[in-house]
Design a protein around this motif. Sequence first.
Motif, PDB file in Angstrom:
ATOM      1  N   MET A  19       0.843  -1.189   0.000  1.00 15.80           N
ATOM      2  CA  MET A  19       0.000   0.000   0.000  1.00 15.80           C
ATOM      3  C   MET A  19       0.884   1.247   0.000  1.00 15.80           C
ATOM      4  SD  MET A  19      -2.992  -1.365   2.518  1.00 15.80           S
ATOM      5  CE  MET A  19      -1.873  -1.560   3.864  1.00 15.80           C
ATOM      6  N   LYS A  20       0.267   2.398  -0.021  1.00 12.73           N
ATOM      7  CA  LYS A  20       1.010   3.660  -0.074  1.00 12.73           C
ATOM      8  C   LYS A  20       1.970   3.817   1.094  1.00 12.73           C
ATOM      9  CE  LYS A  20      -2.411   6.194  -2.714  1.00 12.73           C
ATOM     10  NZ  LYS A  20      -3.351   7.305  -2.753  1.00 12.73           N
ATOM     11  N   ASP A  21       1.613   3.254   2.237  1.00 10.90           N
ATOM     12  CA  ASP A  21       2.470   3.380   3.414  1.00 10.90           C
ATOM     13  C   ASP A  21       3.554   2.302   3.479  1.00 10.90           C
ATOM     14  OD1 ASP A  21       1.052   1.118   4.156  1.00 10.90           O
ATOM     15  OD2 ASP A  21       0.146   2.003   5.924  1.00 10.90           O
ATOM     16  N   GLY A  22       3.627   1.461   2.443  1.00 11.34           N
ATOM     17  CA  GLY A  22       4.667   0.443   2.364  1.00 11.34           C
ATOM     18  C   GLY A  22       4.320  -0.889   3.005  1.00 11.34           C
ATOM     19  N   ARG A  23       3.155  -0.981   3.603  1.00  7.71           N
ATOM     20  CA  ARG A  23       2.765  -2.237   4.251  1.00  7.71           C
ATOM     21  C   ARG A  23       1.995  -3.126   3.284  1.00  7.71           C
ATOM     22  NH1 ARG A  23      -0.584  -0.804   9.303  1.00  7.71           N
ATOM     23  NH2 ARG A  23      -1.507   0.579   7.789  1.00  7.71           N
ATOM     24  N   LEU A  24       2.100  -4.424   3.518  1.00 10.88           N
ATOM     25  CA  LEU A  24       1.320  -5.405   2.769  1.00 10.88           C
ATOM     26  C   LEU A  24      -0.074  -5.515   3.363  1.00 10.88           C
ATOM     27  CD1 LEU A  24       4.043  -8.168   2.528  1.00 10.88           C
ATOM     28  CD2 LEU A  24       3.008  -6.989   0.581  1.00 10.88           C
ATOM     29  N   PRO A  25      -1.054  -5.915   2.564  1.00 10.74           N
ATOM     30  CA  PRO A  25      -2.417  -6.074   3.096  1.00 10.74           C
ATOM     31  C   PRO A  25      -2.479  -7.009   4.305  1.00 10.74           C
ATOM     32  CG  PRO A  25      -2.461  -6.180   0.711  1.00 10.74           C
ATOM     33  CD  PRO A  25      -1.009  -6.146   1.123  1.00 10.74           C
ATOM     34  N   ILE A  26      -1.655  -8.048   4.316  1.00 10.36           N
ATOM     35  CA  ILE A  26      -1.694  -8.993   5.437  1.00 10.36           C
ATOM     36  C   ILE A  26      -1.231  -8.337   6.735  1.00 10.36           C
ATOM     37  CG2 ILE A  26       0.604 -10.045   5.244  1.00 10.36           C
ATOM     38  CD1 ILE A  26      -1.000 -12.776   5.543  1.00 10.36           C
ATOM     39  N   GLU A  27      -0.345  -7.353   6.636  1.00 12.27           N
ATOM     40  CA  GLU A  27       0.119  -6.650   7.829  1.00 12.27           C
ATOM     41  C   GLU A  27      -1.011  -5.826   8.449  1.00 12.27           C
ATOM     42  OE1 GLU A  27       4.605  -5.469   7.479  1.00 12.27           O
ATOM     43  OE2 GLU A  27       3.642  -5.180   5.509  1.00 12.27           O
ATOM     44  N   VAL A  28      -1.783  -5.160   7.606  1.00 18.22           N
ATOM     45  CA  VAL A  28      -2.918  -4.375   8.099  1.00 18.22           C
ATOM     46  C   VAL A  28      -3.946  -5.299   8.741  1.00 18.22           C
ATOM     47  CG1 VAL A  28      -4.824  -2.859   7.424  1.00 18.22           C
ATOM     48  CG2 VAL A  28      -2.564  -2.561   6.397  1.00 18.22           C
ATOM     49  N   CYS A  29      -4.218  -6.425   8.090  1.00 16.83           N
ATOM     50  CA  CYS A  29      -5.183  -7.388   8.633  1.00 16.83           C
ATOM     51  C   CYS A  29      -4.714  -7.949   9.972  1.00 16.83           C
ATOM     52  CB  CYS A  29      -5.427  -8.506   7.636  1.00 16.83           C
ATOM     53  SG  CYS A  29      -6.345  -7.961   6.197  1.00 16.83           S
ATOM     54  N   ALA A  30      -3.425  -8.229  10.093  1.00 15.82           N
ATOM     55  CA  ALA A  30      -2.892  -8.761  11.355  1.00 15.82           C
ATOM     56  C   ALA A  30      -2.981  -7.711  12.462  1.00 15.82           C
ATOM     57  CB  ALA A  30      -1.448  -9.216  11.170  1.00 15.82           C
ATOM     58  N   GLU A  31      -2.641  -6.473  12.130  1.00 14.94           N
ATOM     59  CA  GLU A  31      -2.697  -5.406  13.125  1.00 14.94           C
ATOM     60  C   GLU A  31      -4.126  -5.148  13.600  1.00 14.94           C
ATOM     61  OE1 GLU A  31      -0.776  -2.138  11.193  1.00 14.94           O
ATOM     62  OE2 GLU A  31       1.175  -3.137  11.241  1.00 14.94           O
ATOM     63  N   ARG A  32      -5.078  -5.310  12.698  1.00 12.60           N
ATOM     64  CA  ARG A  32      -6.486  -5.071  13.046  1.00 12.60           C
ATOM     65  C   ARG A  32      -7.194  -6.342  13.499  1.00 12.60           C
ATOM     66  NH1 ARG A  32      -8.180  -0.921   8.167  1.00 12.60           N
ATOM     67  NH2 ARG A  32      -6.699   0.682   8.742  1.00 12.60           N
ATOM     68  N   ASN A  33      -6.448  -7.445  13.547  1.00 11.04           N
ATOM     69  CA  ASN A  33      -6.982  -8.745  13.979  1.00 11.04           C
ATOM     70  C   ASN A  33      -8.251  -9.096  13.202  1.00 11.04           C
ATOM     71  OD1 ASN A  33      -6.395 -11.004  15.463  1.00 11.04           O
ATOM     72  ND2 ASN A  33      -7.556 -10.359  17.250  1.00 11.04           N
ATOM     73  N   MET A  34      -8.163  -8.957  11.879  1.00 16.47           N
ATOM     74  CA  MET A  34      -9.307  -9.230  11.003  1.00 16.47           C
ATOM     75  C   MET A  34      -9.530 -10.736  10.889  1.00 16.47           C
ATOM     76  SD  MET A  34      -8.701  -6.197   8.250  1.00 16.47           S
ATOM     77  CE  MET A  34     -10.348  -5.888   7.651  1.00 16.47           C
ATOM     78  N   SER A  35     -10.519 -11.136  10.124  1.00 15.21           N
ATOM     79  CA  SER A  35     -10.962 -12.531  10.101  1.00 15.21           C
ATOM     80  C   SER A  35      -9.875 -13.520   9.673  1.00 15.21           C
ATOM     81  CB  SER A  35     -12.177 -12.688   9.182  1.00 15.21           C
ATOM     82  OG  SER A  35     -11.775 -12.818   7.842  1.00 15.21           O
TER      83      SER A  35
END
Length: 106
Positions: A19-35
Motif C-alpha cells: 500500500m502507499k504506506d509500504g505495508r502489505l495487506p496482510i500486515e494491516v489485517c494482522a494489526e487489526r486482527n481481522m478474520s
Amino acid sequence: EEVILLLLNAYPQAAKEKMKDGRLPIEVCAERNMSKDLMLSLLKADMPVSIEDGTPVEHSGSWHACISYSTETATSAVRKVLLDSKDDAHFNGGGFVKYIHALAEA
C-alpha cells in the motif's frame, strides 16, 4: 471483509501489492486482527514457495510478515496454510506442510 475477499478472489495479485504506506495487506489485517478467512486467503496468495513442488516463487513477503505477528488470526492463518487435507476434516488449509523445510529457508 466480504468485499475484500471478493476482490482478492478476482484479483489475487492484490495480496502482493504494498500500500502507499509500504505495508502489505496482510500486515494491516494482522494489526487489526481481522478474520481468519481473510488472513488465510491473503497468505495463500503470496507464499514464497510453489504449492505444486515447493520451489521458490516470486512473492512480496506475506509469509514473513504473518509469522512475525502473534495475533490469533495471524497464527491461525499460518497453521491453516500448513494444514493438509488429511489433517483437517473440514479442509480449508493450504497443504504447504510438505514444504516446511523450503518455507524455513525462504
